[in-house]
Design an enzyme around this catalytic site. Sequence first.
Site, PDB file in Angstrom:
ATOM      1  N   LYS A 196       0.837  -1.207   0.000  1.00  9.55           N
ATOM      2  CA  LYS A 196       0.000   0.000   0.000  1.00  9.55           C
ATOM      3  C   LYS A 196       0.878   1.265   0.000  1.00  9.55           C
ATOM      4  O   LYS A 196       2.096   1.171   0.107  1.00  9.55           O
ATOM      5  CB  LYS A 196      -0.952  -0.046   1.202  1.00  9.55           C
ATOM      6  CG  LYS A 196      -1.865  -1.285   1.228  1.00  9.55           C
ATOM      7  CD  LYS A 196      -2.843  -1.331   0.073  1.00  9.55           C
ATOM      8  CE  LYS A 196      -3.475  -2.686  -0.157  1.00  9.55           C
ATOM      9  NZ  LYS A 196      -4.454  -3.123   0.813  1.00  9.55           N
TER      10      LYS A 196
HETATM   11  C1  LIG Z   1      -5.486  -4.029   1.384  1.00 10.42           C
HETATM   12  C2  LIG Z   1      -6.947  -3.796   1.351  1.00 10.42           C
HETATM   13  C3  LIG Z   1      -7.777  -4.053   2.453  1.00 10.42           C
HETATM   14  C4  LIG Z   1      -7.285  -4.752   3.685  1.00 10.42           C
HETATM   15  O1  LIG Z   1      -6.222  -4.140   4.308  1.00 10.42           O
HETATM   16  P1  LIG Z   1      -5.250  -5.031   5.242  1.00 10.42           P
HETATM   17  O2  LIG Z   1      -4.383  -3.993   5.874  1.00 10.42           O
HETATM   18  O3  LIG Z   1      -4.506  -5.959   4.345  1.00 10.42           O
HETATM   19  O4  LIG Z   1      -6.105  -5.745   6.224  1.00 10.42           O
HETATM   20  C5  LIG Z   1      -9.109  -3.709   2.358  1.00 10.42           C
HETATM   21  N1  LIG Z   1      -9.618  -3.164   1.240  1.00 10.42           N
HETATM   22  C6  LIG Z   1      -8.869  -2.923   0.154  1.00 10.42           C
HETATM   23  C7  LIG Z   1      -9.495  -2.300  -1.051  1.00 10.42           C
HETATM   24  C8  LIG Z   1      -7.516  -3.255   0.166  1.00 10.42           C
HETATM   25  O5  LIG Z   1      -6.770  -3.061  -0.936  1.00 10.42           O
END
Ligand SMILES: *Cc1c(COP(=O)(O)O)cnc(C)c1O
Length: 399
Positions: A196
């Site tokens: 991310k």
């Molecule tokens: C990565 C992601 C999540 C979940 O986040 P985590 O930190 O991995 O639990 C939820 N929604 C979207 C759209 C994502 O890309």
Amino acid sequence: MTTVSVSQCESVSPHSNVPYGRQSIDDRDIEAVVETLRSAWLTTGPKVDEFESRVANFAGVSEGVALSSGTAALHAAMHALDIGPGDEVLVPTMTFAASANCVLYQGGTPVFVDVCEDTLLIDPQSVAARITPRTKAILAVDYAGQPCDYDALRRIANRHGVALVADACHSLGATYRGWPVGSLADLTVFSFHPVKPITTCEGGMVVTDRADLAERIRRFRNHGIATSHRERAERGTWQYEMLELGYNYRLSDLQCALGVSQLKKLPGWLEGRRLIARRYDQLLTKHDGIIPLSISPHMEHAFHLYVVRFEAENGRSGRDSAFDRLRRHGIGANVHYTPVHLHPYYQTRLGTRPGLCPIAEAAVENILSLPIFPDLAGEEVDRVVEILAFQSDTNRWVA
Ligand SMILES: *Cc1c(COP(=O)(O)O)cnc(C)c1O
């Protein structure tokens, strides 16, 4: 687990592997974590407060609550809105499963909504068509890092008196009509997973201007207890009260120290991602049949993903062969996402079937996410497009 010998790898890929996304960690990040490791607080200490206020400030709102993952943050957001049995939450199907799972954690029902063909963002018309008296919230997903049409979504939310939540796990640092992501919905959720925009290894945050909801989320991440360990220490008391059922969804000071250090570099990284996207855009103009997703006017995109669509020729999309070809060259192209309503669990649990969201179902056959991350070299971008284009030209010749 099978191991592949080096010579096997080299026979198909003389270059090192390129994933679709990757974190950037430097010495300053490492020093920040080590410094915290030597300090008095390893969790629920001053680095948590600092990271929360810095992210909230960056996102243009007053409150931030750090949680152990983006998924925990989504769960906490649903809890703060009192989503429960009988309540419906509208969720676009073109997303990661966690966006819908958080509704089920609370006993609510995710209602799947289709997306716009050219952006793969939640379609306000589909939202309006699927809203019912049981709808309690709209959960918008800023797919790939582009903000949704928040003006249209806000109008619908206000007309029906429902909450607007942003799953902004892709879009930290994006803007909509000049407004930062974080200030566009009642509650906004970020993820700090390694692929991310910034990372805390695992981690997430809810940001909001609603102090009451932030307080509820703080309690929820700490077992439903009204005060934190540090607050009790500062007040010289041992007493605490559990007011509702919560979880241990806390994020540690080590992780928040990393987050503070990462956030300082985000503006430069966003610029880097936008340059890579522009390079892809320019190279791809030479190849009809491989089309980047559209970007609406008045947006600053965060480019968590760079997604292209393959136009089908003679009913055949070149996507699968392009995917195989890139993978054989060590390039970790990916597909985001299998529409959530098509996952076996959802088909069994909610009876969702193909045909429910035709645009998303058609899109997943033709889309491909190409590598994009701050340290990706321009030459690698050129190489990715060369491999892609070779494939598409071959298809055209065959056809
Ligand atoms: C990565 C992601 C999540 C979940 O986040 P985590 O930190 O991995 O639990 C939820 N929604 C979207 C759209 C994502 O890309």
